[in-house]
Enzyme design. Structure first.
Site, PDB file in Angstrom:
ATOM      1  N   PHE A  74       0.842  -1.196   0.000  1.00  0.00           N
ATOM      2  CA  PHE A  74       0.000   0.000   0.000  1.00  0.00           C
ATOM      3  C   PHE A  74       0.879   1.249   0.000  1.00  0.00           C
ATOM      4  CE2 PHE A  74      -2.330   3.241   2.553  1.00  0.00           C
ATOM      5  CZ  PHE A  74      -3.255   3.562   1.569  1.00  0.00           C
ATOM      6  N   GLN A  75       0.647   2.145  -0.934  1.00  0.00           N
ATOM      7  CA  GLN A  75       1.391   3.398  -1.077  1.00  0.00           C
ATOM      8  C   GLN A  75       2.888   3.183  -1.261  1.00  0.00           C
ATOM      9  OE1 GLN A  75      -0.045   6.132   2.022  1.00  0.00           O
ATOM     10  NE2 GLN A  75      -1.576   6.795   0.515  1.00  0.00           N
TER      11      GLN A  75
END
Ligand SMILES: Cc1cc2nc3c(=O)[nH]c(=O)nc-3n(C[C@H](O)[C@H](O)[C@H](O)COP(=O)(O)OP(=O)(O)OC[C@H]3O[C@@H](n4cnc5c(N)ncnc54)[C@H](O)[C@@H]3O)c2cc1C
Ligand SMILES: Cc1ncc(C[n+]2csc(CCOP(=O)(O)OP(=O)(O)O)c2C)c(N)n1
Lengths: 167, 567
Positions: B109-110
């Site tokens: 994530f990210q």
């Protein structure tokens, strides 16, 4: 009119770099984004395991080669750039070549291998694998001589070079 | 001490005062520490705002700007700003958060490979992968950003590095660089420069951005006083030598001052100091001053003969070069007989002044001239990118180094507003005048919230021509007036927009008294937006058309009604 002398010449650059992950991609990236072409590249550790040496062959006129060297020099991980084109060097490449080799032509191929002082390292039912080391001219000559038999697969490394004498 | 605390105390020790940034998950430890520290964090409204603000801060102070962003989208939002700082050689430290070490490479994530993305636009990008590397990476990164030719560095720090413990013993170990420097025959080159100057009949000094970053604006005045040479500047050199000095002809290049370009074209020996011979100046490099002896002084060896072949290349810091030169010239008692040459230059100035048609609506040049007349060097001047930027370069004389902030190399629309924020934090005792366009300001308009938040003394002049003027001009001149996607039919009302952010705003148009409005803008405390409705069809002149030479400028010349080529 001011201009740079000389046409395009192949240059061999010996680049000492910090042996850290990502260094090779930085160096290769520098070439692509500045629009320089790498003809061949070989990389490996030196006697000091924290230092790698990249041997690069680049084609270009004096101006391009000077820019390439200076841009390389600016990279944080580059320790030293040496243009060894003009030096007395020993140059080597490694070639592995799989060639069609029916019984009828085997003898002939082996003779060629003999002449070039390379080696046969594997024998299949219909093919042979030839291993050769040498400079560019020799490698080219071997490939050319074996071409008529039908080359099934060919891999070669980039050039590595070392300067003769005590330096 | 954890990694976040170590980073914050490192920055404090380096004398950092402000951090421009935007928080997020991967930097949450860092912000927790930052919020309790002596560092002041300026929360922008977009990471691009943060990086340009750090850049603007660095340009006016000479100290590196520092910005923080979270991983993934936070980091990628910095990219334009990093490239901008790279092309203008601005010292910048960008710290980005990264996903945890064991998540790297898994499209977590990210997660974004910000090292891979930024390597071509930084002096170097570092990822801290082990706790004990942190001290040496920070020290090296700081040095890389600030020494030699300055520039941005990026430090990517996985979340667990912020949280992990730094062994203070390891921190003391200093890493040394094994770099082998290039050979440098400085003394011989200086001798050659002295000889070339001795022969010169029409010598000229060109001042570039390197004179700003090399803090050489005092010594260069001494050098010019001694040698009595005329001076031209690049866009980035503006202010390093005062535009107002008698010998100064102003900016050269595509939109340079006519006399500056003509002087450059006639020079026989050119001393180029901290310039990189950008294409806005050289046009086709093969055609650039073929007869002139070019002395090129630059701290970065790779700049010498990159674009233009230098007859005498000198790898040297510009202040050091000028000091050495002065002492050599004085020791030899060399005199400079430039009187005739200076007369010739004066004739260029008289024959080809910078003119514009003052009638027919409010002209952007008039607004700029009026601000210059009223506040001059008392404010920091910041620009965005476009026609208004060039008008400021031409019509706003700058008398002090680091008093002019503009995006030269990347030409980043949207730079102006956040850079002006950084400038305001960097020079707290001066007001800031930003000249921007209706196009540019909309690229980072969210930063109005930041200036409202801090009540910065920022006077924003929107030279509103309801179009993307610079591109429109090219379409007029080179594409038969086919205005494809350059005219705006639906701009916001900038006055009401400013008010919505809680910022005072004024309107200026054809029938208004511009001098009263400018005075009012500076009289009012805090930020003020001035929406100036200027003529849509105004063009930046002179212009050297693409591929043209320095003396082939198109312009409006004295006594002529139409635009024409000078030669
Ligand atoms: C719309 C637009 C139009 C433009 N038109 C023009 C124009 O007409 N004229 C113009 O000039 N520009 C123009 N520009 C700007 C142009 O693109 C370049 O940014 C600018 O010309 C570069 O300036 P510079 O050569 O001074 O170099 P900079 O980018 O400022 O580089 C500085 C140089 O100095 C060196 N240096 C740094 N520190 C030192 C030191 N201590 N000692 C010695 N050397 C050092 C660096 O290595 C580098 O080579 C325009 C830009 C835009 C966006
Ligand atoms: C981010 C970005 N996108 C596009 C451009 C191309 N560009 C250069 S100048 C310009 C127009 C600028 O318009 P405005 O800010 O209104 O200023 P004006 O030229 O009208 O004074 C454009 C689109 C750019 N420089 N930067």
């Amino acid at each position: 009119m001011k201009c740079w002398g000389g046409g395009k010449v192949k240059h061999t650059l010996a680049v000492l770099v910090e042996n850290r992950p990502g260094v090779l991609s930085h160096v290769a990236g520098l070439f692509s984004r500045r629009g320089y072409n790498i003809e061949s590249l070989a990389v490996g550790e030196t006697d000091d395991s924290s230092v790698s040496r990249i041997t690069l062959v680049v084609e270009g006129d004096a101006k391009i080669i000077e820019q390439v060297s200076k841009q390389l020099n600016k990279q944080v991980e580059v320790i030293k750039v040496n243009d060894i084109t003009e030096e007395e060097t020993v140059d080597r490449q490694l070639l592995l070549l799989k060639v069609n080799a029916d019984i009828a032509v085997r003898q002939e191929i082996m003779q060629i291998v003999e002449i070039f002082r390379c080696r046969i390292v594997d024998i299949g039912r219909r093919s042979l694998i030839v291993e050769a080391t040498g400079d560019d001219a020799k490698i080219q000559a071997i490939i050319k001589s074996l071409q008529p038999f039908g080359i099934m697969e060919l891999v070669r490394t980039g050039r590595v070079s070392i300067v003769r004498g005590q330096k | 001490m954890n990694g976040a605390e170590y980073l914050v105390s490192f920055l404090e020790k380096k004398g950092v005062e402000y951090i421009f940034g935007y928080p997020g998950g991967s930097v949450i430890f860092l912000y927790d520490v930052l919020g309790r520290s002596g560092l002041k964090h300026i929360l922008t409204r977009h990471e691009q705002g943060a990086v340009h603000a750090a850049d603007g801060y660095a340009r006016v102070t000479g100290k590196p700007g520092v910005c923080f962003a979270t991983s993934g989208p936070g980091a990628t939002n910095l990219v334009t700003g990093i490239a901008n700082a790279y092309l203008d050689s601005v010292p910048l430290i960008a710290v980005t958060g990264q996903v945890n070490l064991d998540s790297i490479g898994r499209d977590a994530f990210q997660e974004a490979d910000i090292i891979g993305i930024t390597m071509p636009i930084t002096k170097h990008s570092y990822m801290v992968k082990k706790m004990d590397e942190l001290p040496s990476v920070l020290e090296e990164a700081w040095n890389v950003a600030t020494t030699g030719r300055p520039g941005p560095v990026l430090i990517d720090m996985p979340k667990d590095i912020f949280a992990g413990t730094v062994d203070s013993q390891v921190g003391l170990e200093k890493k040394y660089s094994r770099k082998v420097p290039l050979k440098n025959g400085l003394s011989e080159q200086l001798d050659k420069v002295v000889a070339a100057l001795h022969e010169a009949k029409r010598p000229l000094v060109m001042v570039g951005g390197g004179v700003v970053s090399g803090q050489a604006s005092e010594i260069i005045r001494e050098f010019v006083n001694y040698t009595k040479m005329p001076v031209v500047t690049t866009l980035m050199g503006k202010g390093a030598f005062p535009d107002t000095a008698e010998n100064c002809l102003g900016m050269v290049g595509m939109h340079g001052m006519p006399a500056a370009n003509l002087t450059l074209n006639s020079s026989d020996v050119l001393i180029a100091l901290g310039v990189r011979f950008s294409d806005r100046i050289t046009g086709k490099p093969e055609n650039f001053l073929p007869e002139t002896t070019i002395i090129h002084v630059d701290i970065d060896p790779a700049e010498l003969s990159k674009n233009v072949v230098a007859d005498i290349p000198v790898v040297c810091d510009v202040a050091k070069f000028l000091t050495e030169m002065l002492s050599r010239l004085k020791k030899k008692g060399l005199e400079f007989a430039t009187k005739e040459w200076l007369q010739e230059v004066t004739i260029f100035k008289e024959k080809y002044p910078l003119l514009y048609e003052k009638e027919g609506g409010l002209k952007p040049q008039t607004v700029i001239e009026e601000v210059a007349r009223q506040v001059g060097d008392k404010v920091v001047v910041v620009t965005d990118v476009g026609q208004h930027q060039m008008f400021v370069a031409q019509f706003y004389p700058i008398g002090k180094t680091r008093n002019f902030v503009t995006s030269g190399g990347l030409g980043t629309m949207g730079f102006g507003l956040p850079a002006a924020i950084g400038a305001a934090f960097g020079k707290t005792n001066e007001a800031v005048a930003l000249f921007t366009g209706d196009g540019s300001i909309q690229m980072n308009i969210q930063e109005l919230a930041t200036i409202a938040n801090h009540q910065l003394p920022l006077k924003v002049f929107i030279l509103n021509n309801s179009c993307l003027g610079m591109v429109r001009q090219w379409q007029e001149l080179f594409f038969k007036g086919h205005y494809a996607s350059t005219l705006f039919d639906s701009n916001p009302d900038f006055v009401r927009l400013a008010n919505a952010y809680g910022i005072k705003a004024l309107r200026a148009g054809e029938t208004d008294d511009i001098s009263e409005i400018v005075a009012e803008a500076f009289r009012l405390p805090g930020p003020v937006i001035v929406d100036c409705a200027v003529c849509q069809g105004e063009n930046v002149l002179p212009i050297i058309p693409p591929g043209g030479k320095l003396n082939e400028m198109l312009g409006r010349w004295k006594g002529e009604a139409h635009i024409s080529r000078i030669s």
